[in-house]
Design a protein around this motif. Structure first.
Motif, short mmCIF file in Angstrom:
data_model
loop_
_atom_site.label_atom_id
_atom_site.label_comp_id
_atom_site.label_asym_id
_atom_site.label_seq_id
_atom_site.Cartn_x
_atom_site.Cartn_y
_atom_site.Cartn_z
N UNK A 108 0.85 -1.11 0.01
CA UNK A 108 0.01 -0.05 0.01
C UNK A 108 0.89 1.08 -0.14
N UNK A 109 0.72 2.09 -1.31
CA UNK A 109 1.61 3.00 -1.50
C UNK A 109 1.24 4.26 -1.19
N UNK A 110 1.86 5.14 -0.38
CA UNK A 110 1.48 6.40 0.14
C UNK A 110 0.32 6.20 1.03
N UNK A 111 0.65 5.34 1.93
CA UNK A 111 -0.20 5.13 3.18
C UNK A 111 0.59 4.72 4.30
N UNK A 112 0.25 5.17 5.49
CA UNK A 112 -0.39 6.21 5.95
C UNK A 112 0.15 7.59 5.79
N UNK A 113 -0.54 8.64 5.67
CA UNK A 113 0.04 9.93 5.56
C UNK A 113 -0.18 10.65 6.83
N UNK A 114 -0.92 10.23 7.96
CA UNK A 114 -0.87 10.78 9.27
C UNK A 114 -1.32 9.95 10.28
N UNK A 115 -1.52 10.31 11.56
CA UNK A 115 -2.03 9.33 12.58
C UNK A 115 -3.42 9.21 12.36
N UNK A 116 -4.21 10.03 11.76
CA UNK A 116 -5.48 9.89 11.56
C UNK A 116 -5.68 8.60 10.67
N UNK A 117 -4.94 8.58 9.61
CA UNK A 117 -4.88 7.41 8.70
C UNK A 117 -4.68 6.07 9.55
N UNK A 118 -3.81 6.24 10.24
CA UNK A 118 -3.38 4.79 10.98
C UNK A 118 -4.51 4.44 12.01
N UNK A 119 -5.16 5.36 12.49
CA UNK A 119 -6.13 5.06 13.41
C UNK A 119 -7.37 4.44 12.78
N UNK A 120 -7.87 5.34 11.60
CA UNK A 120 -8.92 4.78 10.81
C UNK A 120 -8.69 3.50 10.32
N UNK A 121 -7.52 2.96 9.83
CA UNK A 121 -7.21 1.92 9.03
C UNK A 121 -7.58 0.61 10.17
N UNK A 122 -6.65 0.81 11.13
CA UNK A 122 -6.98 -0.10 12.50
C UNK A 122 -8.32 -0.25 12.82
N UNK A 123 -8.98 0.77 12.92
CA UNK A 123 -10.52 0.67 13.55
C UNK A 123 -11.22 -0.03 12.46
N UNK A 124 -11.03 0.44 11.07
CA UNK A 124 -12.20 -0.30 10.05
C UNK A 124 -11.59 -1.42 9.72
N UNK A 125 -10.26 -1.83 9.70
CA UNK A 125 -10.08 -3.10 9.26
C UNK A 125 -9.46 -3.95 10.06
N UNK A 126 -9.37 -3.71 11.51
CA UNK A 126 -8.76 -4.59 12.60
C UNK A 126 -7.39 -5.34 12.01
#
Ligand SMILES: Nc1ncnc2c1ncn2[C@@H]1O[C@H](COP(=O)(O)OP(=O)(O)O)[C@@H](O)[C@H]1O
Ligand SMILES: Nc1ccn([C@H]2C[C@H](O)[C@@H](COP(=O)(O)OP(=O)(O)O)O2)c(=O)n1
Length: 273
Positions: A108-126
């Motif tokens: 996954x290229x260009x991800x994460x770009x910030x901490x919100x990206x990290x948290x959202x990915x963790x929350x939505x995909x586990x």
């Protein structure tokens, strides 16, 4: 059950050709680097050599813009300012793309770009990534590359490029630090030639292959000095000394050790045999 909240390999339900849901274990590697650090260039090579599907988040966002949707026009106005798209939009596009592809390894290229990206990915995909490849490149070199990229990108002009660098320093580097603290960053010097950068990257991905041990490998605790290394030894120090000639009373679950979690007596790392 011994797993924590996040899994490195996660079960995604994908629709097969017949429309039946099937389970799939998915591994992801994130690729982070400043604009122009060579993420797209290197990801193409990694995908080809190591069998990953390359998903460029910037490309997914540009596709959404080209679709003419309302979300696309919102993304367009954010990207031309060099800013970051809200994470729920980005992660949903990523999830959709992953679900439509029959591979179990994603780059996954260009991800994460910030901490919100990290948290959202963790929350939505586990899920969490196997590791994060960080292409570290001097800013003047990135600027030179972007100004001669010639892909007709609206954001490859000097004003927007400088804004993107600022976003990288202020928002993306904290995400790098987050993964650094989890021991997941694999950093390469991306200021070198394309071939030289790829040589460093190949070493990282080849190492990953060697370490591809079964996730639930169990070691049987047989006693002190039984070649389990320092983690095994520290676990064994919590156990009663085995009596010579008797079966050991516990199994040691080595995936806990791989996660670098400290062994404690109230955690179920040890199991009665
Ligand atoms: N190591 C390198 N040396 C010189 N030019 C490079 C190198 N890596 C990539 N490039 C060129 O720099 C530009 C930006 O690379 P790209 O892979 O699109 O970066 P990113 O995806 O990180 O924005 C492209 O024109 C690419 O051909
Ligand atoms: N996780 C992401 C990835 C990209 N974006 C947006 C913001 C970025 O400036 C653009 C372009 O990203 P892309 O990865 O294609 O290009 P650069 O690395 O900036 O050269 O997309 C985003 O908002 N969130």
């Amino acid at each position: 059950m011994l797993c924590g909240a996040l899994l490195s390999a996660h079960e995604l339900f994908v629709e097969s050709d017949r429309g039946l849901a099937k389970q799939k274990k998915v591994k992801v590697v994130f690729v982070i680097g400043g604009p122009g650090s060579g993420k797209g260039t290197q990801c193409q090579r990694i995908a080809q050599q190591f069998g990953y599907t390359h998903l460029s988040v910037g490309e997914l966002l540009r596709q959404e813009i080209n679709s003419g949707s309302e979300t696309g026009s919102m993304i367009h106005s954010i990207m031309k300012e060099g800013k970051l798209v809200p994470s729920d939009v980005t992660v949903r596009l990523l999830q959709q793309a992953m679900q439509g592809i029959d591979n179990d390894k994603f780059l996954i290229d260009g991800f994460p770009r910030n901490e919100e990206n990290v948290k959202t990915f963790e929350n939505l995909t586990k899920m969490e990534p196997e590791f994060v490849l960080y292409l570290d490149c001097p800013q003047d070199e990135m600027e030179r590359r972007l100004l001669s990229r010639n892909e007709g990108r609206e954001d490859d002009n000097i004003d927007t490029i400088r804004k993107r660098f600022k976003v990288f320093m202020e928002s993306t580097l904290p995400a790098v630090e987050y993964y650094e603290s989890k021991g997941k960053i694999r950093k390469v010097d991306a200021g070198k030639s394309i071939d030289d950068v790829f040589e460093s990257i190949k070493a990282i991905f080849s190492q990953g292959k060697d370490n591809n041990k079964p996730a639930n490998l169990q070691l049987v605790a047989a006693g002190p000095s039984s070649a389990y290394g320092s983690h095994g030894a520290s676990l064994l120090s919590l156990l009663p000394t085995p009596i010579a000639g008797h079966e050991p009373a516990f199994k040691v679950h080595s995936w806990r050790l791989a996660e670098k979690q400290r062994p404690t007596l109230d955690q179920p790392y040890l199991e009665h045999t």
